[in-house]
Every structure is written in structure tokens, then in C-alpha cells.
Write an enzyme that holds these catalytic residues in place. Structure first.
Site, PDB file in Angstrom:
ATOM      1  N   PHE A 185       0.802  -1.221   0.000  1.00  0.00           N
ATOM      2  CA  PHE A 185       0.000   0.000   0.000  1.00  0.00           C
ATOM      3  C   PHE A 185       0.834   1.270   0.000  1.00  0.00           C
ATOM      4  O   PHE A 185       0.369   2.322  -0.414  1.00  0.00           O
ATOM      5  CB  PHE A 185      -0.921   0.016   1.239  1.00  0.00           C
ATOM      6  CG  PHE A 185      -0.213   0.344   2.529  1.00  0.00           C
ATOM      7  CD1 PHE A 185      -0.024   1.666   2.927  1.00  0.00           C
ATOM      8  CD2 PHE A 185       0.271  -0.653   3.360  1.00  0.00           C
ATOM      9  CE1 PHE A 185       0.631   1.980   4.107  1.00  0.00           C
ATOM     10  CE2 PHE A 185       0.931  -0.362   4.539  1.00  0.00           C
ATOM     11  CZ  PHE A 185       1.110   0.967   4.917  1.00  0.00           C
ATOM     12  N   LYS A 240      -1.168  -7.476  -8.891  1.00  0.00           N
ATOM     13  CA  LYS A 240      -2.082  -7.585  -7.756  1.00  0.00           C
ATOM     14  C   LYS A 240      -1.675  -6.521  -6.741  1.00  0.00           C
ATOM     15  O   LYS A 240      -0.784  -6.713  -5.927  1.00  0.00           O
ATOM     16  CB  LYS A 240      -1.981  -8.986  -7.135  1.00  0.00           C
ATOM     17  CG  LYS A 240      -3.240  -9.454  -6.350  1.00  0.00           C
ATOM     18  CD  LYS A 240      -3.628  -8.625  -5.162  1.00  0.00           C
ATOM     19  CE  LYS A 240      -2.719  -8.780  -3.980  1.00  0.00           C
ATOM     20  NZ  LYS A 240      -3.231  -7.973  -2.798  1.00  0.00           N
ATOM     21  N   GLU A 252      -5.004  -3.991  -1.391  1.00  0.00           N
ATOM     22  CA  GLU A 252      -6.445  -3.732  -1.310  1.00  0.00           C
ATOM     23  C   GLU A 252      -6.744  -2.369  -0.695  1.00  0.00           C
ATOM     24  O   GLU A 252      -7.877  -1.889  -0.773  1.00  0.00           O
ATOM     25  CB  GLU A 252      -7.132  -4.800  -0.446  1.00  0.00           C
ATOM     26  CG  GLU A 252      -6.752  -6.235  -0.755  1.00  0.00           C
ATOM     27  CD  GLU A 252      -5.619  -6.732   0.127  1.00  0.00           C
ATOM     28  OE1 GLU A 252      -5.904  -7.396   1.142  1.00  0.00           O
ATOM     29  OE2 GLU A 252      -4.456  -6.436  -0.203  1.00  0.00           O
ATOM     30  N   ARG A 253      -5.736  -1.736  -0.080  1.00  0.00           N
ATOM     31  CA  ARG A 253      -5.998  -0.502   0.658  1.00  0.00           C
ATOM     32  C   ARG A 253      -6.063   0.727  -0.244  1.00  0.00           C
ATOM     33  O   ARG A 253      -6.754   1.694   0.070  1.00  0.00           O
ATOM     34  CB  ARG A 253      -4.919  -0.298   1.731  1.00  0.00           C
ATOM     35  CG  ARG A 253      -4.872  -1.437   2.734  1.00  0.00           C
ATOM     36  CD  ARG A 253      -3.739  -1.256   3.721  1.00  0.00           C
ATOM     37  NE  ARG A 253      -3.556  -2.439   4.556  1.00  0.00           N
ATOM     38  CZ  ARG A 253      -2.601  -2.576   5.457  1.00  0.00           C
ATOM     39  NH1 ARG A 253      -1.733  -1.589   5.646  1.00  0.00           N
ATOM     40  NH2 ARG A 253      -2.494  -3.681   6.160  1.00  0.00           N
ATOM     41  N   SER A 272       5.968  -6.960   3.921  1.00  0.00           N
ATOM     42  CA  SER A 272       6.645  -7.274   5.175  1.00  0.00           C
ATOM     43  C   SER A 272       7.513  -8.507   5.004  1.00  0.00           C
ATOM     44  O   SER A 272       7.302  -9.333   4.107  1.00  0.00           O
ATOM     45  CB  SER A 272       5.610  -7.511   6.279  1.00  0.00           C
ATOM     46  OG  SER A 272       4.885  -8.706   6.027  1.00  0.00           O
ATOM     47  N   CYS A 300       9.557   1.735   3.399  1.00  0.00           N
ATOM     48  CA  CYS A 300      10.572   0.735   3.753  1.00  0.00           C
ATOM     49  C   CYS A 300      11.958   1.367   3.799  1.00  0.00           C
ATOM     50  O   CYS A 300      12.885   0.779   4.341  1.00  0.00           O
ATOM     51  CB  CYS A 300      10.550  -0.429   2.777  1.00  0.00           C
ATOM     52  SG  CYS A 300      11.081  -0.020   1.115  1.00  0.00           S
ATOM     53  N   GLU A 359       9.985  -3.749  12.805  1.00  0.00           N
ATOM     54  CA  GLU A 359       9.606  -2.591  11.992  1.00  0.00           C
ATOM     55  C   GLU A 359       8.282  -2.028  12.499  1.00  0.00           C
ATOM     56  O   GLU A 359       7.278  -2.741  12.567  1.00  0.00           O
ATOM     57  CB  GLU A 359       9.482  -3.007  10.527  1.00  0.00           C
ATOM     58  CG  GLU A 359       9.177  -1.870   9.580  1.00  0.00           C
ATOM     59  CD  GLU A 359       9.126  -2.331   8.134  1.00  0.00           C
ATOM     60  OE1 GLU A 359       9.596  -1.589   7.258  1.00  0.00           O
ATOM     61  OE2 GLU A 359       8.618  -3.440   7.874  1.00  0.00           O
TER      62      GLU A 359
END
Length: 499
Positions: free
Chosen positions: A149, A173, A176-177, A226, A281, A383
Site C-alpha cells: 500500500f 495484484k 487492497e488498501r 513485510s 521501507c 519494523e
């Protein structure tokens, strides 16, 4: 209510699964759209379309593929403002930060416009008696990308630009956010002249991810997210016979030497730690001052700088950062802050409880600052991915060097110093994949490549640059001889040599 669908075979297609998800406006906390979540049937439709279209696309010469990317670049630049506003409305980052998201992706597209040069192979004339050897790079077939996201424009372009330029079909893909910008990028690629089926978007959750990893016709998968999920994607994808690059999490450190320009370092640190609400990140959530005097001076300047930060809605031109992406993520970040307190770190600035007038239901978190964090604390080891900066004090250069080198993540690190010898020693010895010297967020330019070490990256290839070209292609070696009419005789039974 706006409905967000897959983009398959050049048009929007509703999901057959019947499952949906909510897309929020992080500024208000309200649902703004419904996302139709797909399943294996939706993926099968996209793969079938890609499988039919890819051979024709691969047969087009690289110059013509590059022309599509050139046209896409022009369209993206023309639509920059609208795309940035759409991105900010779903992610929450401020408009200028959204433009940066788009531009860093666009730089990879620009790099891929030189694909005719990058696909050139090697040639050896006279490798043996009358024998020539040459190599060629060919596409894999169908690739897929699973993106996070936090960069809904940049990371998809990091993946699909080199994949498509090298002659592959690509199925994206996205998260979804914030799924709308990935859909829009696909539309612009089609408008630029890309044939139907070469770039498609499918939406979904873990069910769709697993379908991608298991599909026998998908040759390669690129992932960013992640570390735990990256490791899962890597293992499952490789077990299914795929080529996989999976980029994971990070805990980037900024080392502040006693001779550093503290004012410049603090300005950089505040931006790198709190920009985009820390949802990067390559954010810099850990600062390591060397020596107690450096630590005290740094802390004083950081507190003053944090006090001037403006948190606001994503459309606020004066805001340094906006809300985090969801209510669940806000709660997770706040729990990590409490964990740091419980473990004994000193919470110097507490960003919890922040409320923006008129947007009380928005997913806002104020900036937080910890001091006297130690390496044994879970809040240091993991993190946080939010607007939280931690001070870990080091006695000397060696202790400071050891902190990022021994951490489970190895994505990025920065060193602030005026000493060339210290910088050279640090860059050679630190066990981290990307290093900045007086640069807080050392994301490499598009013609190099992006990738961390240790649990920050799984797989043998980095993102974009020539590493990306290698990942999305396979090398074919040809050894050829044109007979002059002589017979081989008994030598045909002996393993060939070039003597």
C-alpha cells in the site's frame, strides 16, 4: 458508492467470488469505495488473456515496445496532478509526496525506454575452428507483481515497466488498501498503445496471492511487503518452480558522527523519519548518535524540530505528513509506542492521541520520539512503519557500525560525517544493502538497482536497473558452426572443445 473492479483483457470485469473489501479515506475515516476481491477464476481469466497476447508482444521489436513506454510517460506527466490527488485520497500521504511516488516510478519507465540497448547480447567470433558463440535475452512469458500500500504507483512501475519492456505479459495484484492508482496506470498503458492482455490488474487478498504463487503459467513473481510475507511468497513461489524476488521489511539506521553537520542531519532525519507518516521501507526510524555529547545535542535539536512539524490532511499544502492508511494500522503503531514504554525506553515526544480539528475520525498519529532505546527491545528489533523515531546511543564508531550490521534487517543505512576515511570504512564494512553518506534515504537511481540484505530481501535479483532486466529475462546461448564440407569422422564421438 464507487466500485473498483479488476482490469482484465482491456476492460473492467466484476469479480465472481462475491467477496468485497472497503477502501477508506484516511483523512476522514470513512469508506469511499468498495473493492471487488477476486479468486482463482478471475486470475485464470487474466492468465488466459496474457497467454494469448504475450507471444505477439514478444515478437514486436524492442524499439516499438519502447515507443509504448515513451507514450505512457507522456500520459503520466499529463495526468500527474489527478493521479497524485487520487493516490493521496486513498493512501493519506500529502500531494507532493504522492507526486514523488509517481515520479520515482516514472524514472524506471524512462530507464526502460532504452530497452533496445539493454537486450543486446554478447558475441564471440572464432571461439573455436569455424565456431561462433552468441547470447540473447528472451522474455520469461507471464510475470506477476504483488505490491504494497505504501507506494501504489512507484512499486508497480518498478515491476511492470521492465517486465513489459523485455517482452513479457504482466499481471499486477496491488494492495487492497489503495487500488485505484494501479488501475489508472493500467488504463494509461492501454491508452499508450499496449495490446490488451499485456498488463492486467487483479484485486484480492491472500486467496489471490496464493493463486498467483501456485499458477503453473506464471513464470516469475515480484513482491514487496513485510518480511514474514516476503519469506512466505519466496518459499511458496520457488516450490512451484517460479523465479521470485521478494523484498521485505526494514529498520534503517542513521549514524551521526561527532563531526557531522547536526543542523543538516536533523533536517534530514525529521523528513526521513516522519515523511509519509513513516510508512516507507526506506524510512529512517533509528538514529544512532556517537558519543554522549553528540546524543544530547542531537536530542535537543530533534525535539525543537519535531515541535514545528505540521500534521494535516493530504490536501494541506503546508502539512509535512498526513494520516496513516487505516485504523488498524494506526492502532498497531500506537501499540508499538506502548511496547517501547513498557520496555523502558524514554518517550520524549508522544504522538498518540493526536486529533485534527474537523477530521477527528481520520487515522492521524502525531510524531513520536524515543531516547535510550537499546538493542534488546522488541520495539527496536521490529519494523514499526509509523511516525516514530528512536534514539539508540553508541559509545564509539565500532558500536555504531555493529548496530545496523547485526540487525535482522539490512535494507538501508545512512552515515553523517565530514570524515572521508570514516565514510569509506563504514561503506566497506556495514552489512546493509543500500548505504547513504550524508543522504538520509539512499534509494538508488533508476539505472542502478534497489535491494536490501538479510531479512529485507529474498531471491537473487534486485528491483529495476539491469538487475530488473536480468530478472525478467532468460539467457539463451548459441554455439554455431557452418560446415565447409569436411567430415567430422571419429572426432564426433569426443566431447567438443574449442582447441
Amino acid at each position: 458508492m464507487r466500485i473498483i473492479d479488476h482490469l482484465i483483457a482491456g476492460g473492467f470485469a466484476g469479480a465472481e467470488s462475491g467477496r468485497t473489501g472497503d477502501v477508506f479515506d484516511p483523512n476522514t475515516g470513512q469508506v469511499q469505495a468498495t473493492l471487488r476481491l477476486g479468486d482463482k477464476a478471475a486470475l485464470d481469466a487474466a492468465v488466459a488473456t496474457a497467454k494469448a497476447a504475450q507471444p505477439g508482444w514478444a515478437a514486436i521489436n524492442p524499439q516499438r515496445r519502447a515507443r509504448v513506454l515513451f507514450r505512457f510517460k507522456e500520459l503520466l506527466e499529463q495526468n500527474m496532478q489527478a493521479l497524485a490527488e487520487l493516490l493521496s485520497a486513498e493512501h493519506g500521504k500529502v500531494i507532493d509526496d504522492s507526486k514523488g511516488d509517481l515520479l520515482r516510478g516514472l524514472e524506471v519507465v524512462e530507464f526502460c525506454c532504452s530497452i533496445p540497448h539493454m537486450l543486446k547480447g554478447e558475441y564471440s567470433q572464432g571461439a573455436g575452428p569455424g565456431i561462433d558463440v552468441y547470447s540473447m535475452r528472451q522474455p520469461l512469458g507471464i510475470g506477476a507483481g504483488i505490491t504494497p500500500f505504501n507506494f501504489p504507483a512507484m512499486i508497480p512501475m518498478w515491476m511492470f515497466a521492465p517486465a513489459i519492456a523485455t517482452g513479457n505479459a504482466f499481471i499486477l495484484k496491488p494492495s487492497e488498501r489503495d487500488p485505484s492508482v494501479p488501475n489508472r496506470l493500467c488504463e494509461l498503458m492501454l491508452e499508450a498503445g499496449l495490446p490488451d492482455g499485456i498488463l492486467q490488474v487483479v484485486h484480492g487478498d491472500k486467496e489471490m496471492v496464493d493463486a498467483i504463487l501456485d499458477h503453473p503459467d506464471i513464470a516469475a513473481v515480484s513482491f514487496v511487503g513485510s518480511s514474514d510475507i516476503a519469506h512466505y511468497v519466496y518459499k511458496r513461489g520457488v516450490a512451484a518452480g517460479k523465479r521470485v524476488q521478494a523484498m521485505g521489511g526494514a529498520k534503517n539506521h542513521g549514524i551521526i558522527m561527532p563531526d557531522a553537520d547536526l543542523d543538516a542531519a536533523v533536517s534530514d532525519l525529521v523528513g526521513a523519519a516522519y515523511g509519509s507518516a513513516g510508512e516507507r521501507c526506506m524510512a529512517l526510524p533509528v538514529v544512532v548518535p556517537v558519543g554522549e555529547e553528540t546524543a544530547e545535542r542531537l536530542r535537543e535539536k530533534l525535539v525543537a524540530a519535531i515541535g514545528t512539524l505540521r500534521v494535516g490532511v493530504s490536501t494541506d499544502r503546508d502539512a509535512q505528513y498526513g494520516p496513516v492508511v487505516t485504523a488498524a494500522h494506526k492502532a498497531k503503531v500506537e501499540q508499538w509506542i506502548q511496547t517501547g514504554v513498557d520496555e523502558g525506553a524514554e518517550l520524549v515526544v508522544d504522538g498518540r492521541g493526536f486529533s485534527l480539528q474537523g477530521h477527528e475520525q481520520g487515522f492521524f498519529i502525531g510524531p513520536s520520539l524515543f531516547d535510550r532505546v537499546t538493542p534488546d527491545m522488541r520495539a527496536y528489533q521490529e519494523e514499526i512503519f509509523g511516525p516514530v523515531l528512536q534514539i539508540v546511543r553508541a559509545r564509539d564508531f565500532e558500536e555504531a557500525l555493529a548496530l545496523p550490521s547485526q540487525h535482522q534487517y539490512g535494507n538501508g543505512v545512512a552515515l553523517y560525517t565530514r570524515n572521508g576515511h570514516a565514510a569509506r570504512e563504514f561503506t566497506q564494512r556495514v552489512q546493509v544493502g543500500m548505504v547513504g553518506i550524508n543522504v538520509p534515504i539512499p534509494v538508488p537511481v533508476a539505472y542502478h538497482s534497489f535491494g536490501g540484505w538479510k531479512r529485507s530481501s529474498f531471491g537473487d535479483h534486485n528491483q529495476y536497473g539491469m538487475e530488473g532486466i536480468r530478472f525478467w529475462t532468460k539467457t539463451k546461448l548459441v554455439t554455431q558452426r557452418w560446415p565447409d564440407g569436411g567430415a567430422s569422422g571419429d572426432s564426433a564421438f569426443i566431447i567438443p572443445t574449442m582447441g
